[in-house]
Design an enzyme around this catalytic site. Structure first.
Site, PDB file in Angstrom:
ATOM      1  N   PHE A 148       0.766  -0.994  -0.122  1.00  0.00           N
ATOM      2  CA  PHE A 148       0.171   0.025  -0.120  1.00  0.00           C
ATOM      3  C   PHE A 148       0.851   1.449  -0.062  1.00  0.00           C
ATOM      4  CE2 PHE A 148      -3.164  -2.753   1.457  1.00  0.00           C
ATOM      5  CZ  PHE A 148      -4.438  -2.463   1.309  1.00  0.00           C
ATOM      6  N   ASP A 149       0.565   2.122  -0.898  1.00  0.00           N
ATOM      7  CA  ASP A 149       1.134   3.614  -0.988  1.00  0.00           C
ATOM      8  C   ASP A 149       0.523   4.029   0.482  1.00  0.00           C
ATOM      9  OD1 ASP A 149       2.040   5.940  -1.871  1.00  0.00           O
ATOM     10  OD2 ASP A 149      -0.020   6.523  -2.467  1.00  0.00           O
ATOM     11  N   LEU A 150       1.130   5.191   0.848  1.00  0.00           N
ATOM     12  CA  LEU A 150       0.598   5.915   1.992  1.00  0.00           C
ATOM     13  C   LEU A 150      -0.159   7.032   1.741  1.00  0.00           C
ATOM     14  CD1 LEU A 150       0.372   6.344   5.101  1.00  0.00           C
ATOM     15  CD2 LEU A 150       2.716   7.476   5.146  1.00  0.00           C
TER      16      LEU A 150
END
Length: 231
Positions: free
Chosen positions: A21-23
């Site tokens: 997951f990107d933040l």
């Protein structure tokens, strides 16, 4: 149909045990903290023009050096380094928690963890900052580890970061999928032969995401969760 793009081909035969997951723009909305810190840096650099916050939305996602290169019209790494240092001058004391969690994300990651999926954060933000944000919002127990760049910019490019995560965690690219809101997330996944999912609740447009041909694009976290869990 709300949320899906190019997904039929993938759903016929793919199940993913690991999600990256990107933040920024994917798990949390960092708009206030990032834009105010960029404005602070530009002021400290003596920039002739300080853009309004809304005009800095495009800066959320790419590595800071890349954004400051454009904002300051300079390819000089030393100039970019100074701007990043001024950015951090404010971000580390104020901007870090000028941030909100995306609605539906807490339920999404809890459901995915309960299903037995492994999850890791993969962000261009320095991992020291990213881990504090993930912990602040109570998400840390759901993730195996928070991966990000080093303070000097090492692994700020998503392709380099994803390659590093795959190696460190012994993850096969075919068992993994990257989730992100900007083209950089999808390009980085493609460079490592990792499938990707785009999300529209962040800072990339649908057109930006579609251009990179992700497995699917989603407008809501619950739709993404359903897609993964029914695979």
């Amino acid at each position: 149909m709300n949320g899906f793009f190019n997904s039929v081909v993938y759903r016929a035969f793919m199940t993913y045990s690991t999600l990256l997951f990107d933040l920024d723009g994917t798990l949390t909305d960092p708009f206030v903290g990032i834009t105010r810190s960029i404005q602070h840096a530009l002021e400290r650099m003596g920039a002739a023009h300080i853009p309004e916050a809304e005009d800095l939305r495009w800066c959320i996602g790419p590595p800071l050096w890349e954004s400051f290169g454009v904002l300051l019209d300079s390819d000089d790494r030393a100039v970019q380094d100074r701007a990043v240092a001024f950015y951090r001058e404010r971000y580390t004391t104020e901007g870090l928690f000028e941030n909100t969690i995306i609605e539906g994300v807490e339920r999404l990651v809890a459901d995915l963890e309960a299903s037995g999926r492994r999850m890791f954060v993969a962000t261009s933000k320095p991992h020291t900052y990213a881990a504090r944000i993930i912990e602040h919002f109570g998400l840390l127990p759901h993730f195996g580890k928070v991966y990000g760049s080093e303070l000097d910019g090492t692994r700020s490019a998503k392709a380099d970061l994803i390659a590093f995560i795959l190696e460190q965690e012994s993850i096969a690219s075919t068992d993994c999928i990257m989730v992100g809101d900007r083209k950089h997330d999808l390009i980085g996944a493609k460079a490592n032969k990792v499938a990707a999912l785009g999300v529209t609740w962040g800072y990339g447009s649908r057109e930006e995401l579609e251009a990179e041909h992700p497995a699917a694009i989603f407008d809501r976290p619950q739709d993404l969760g359903s897609w993964v869990l029914t695979g």
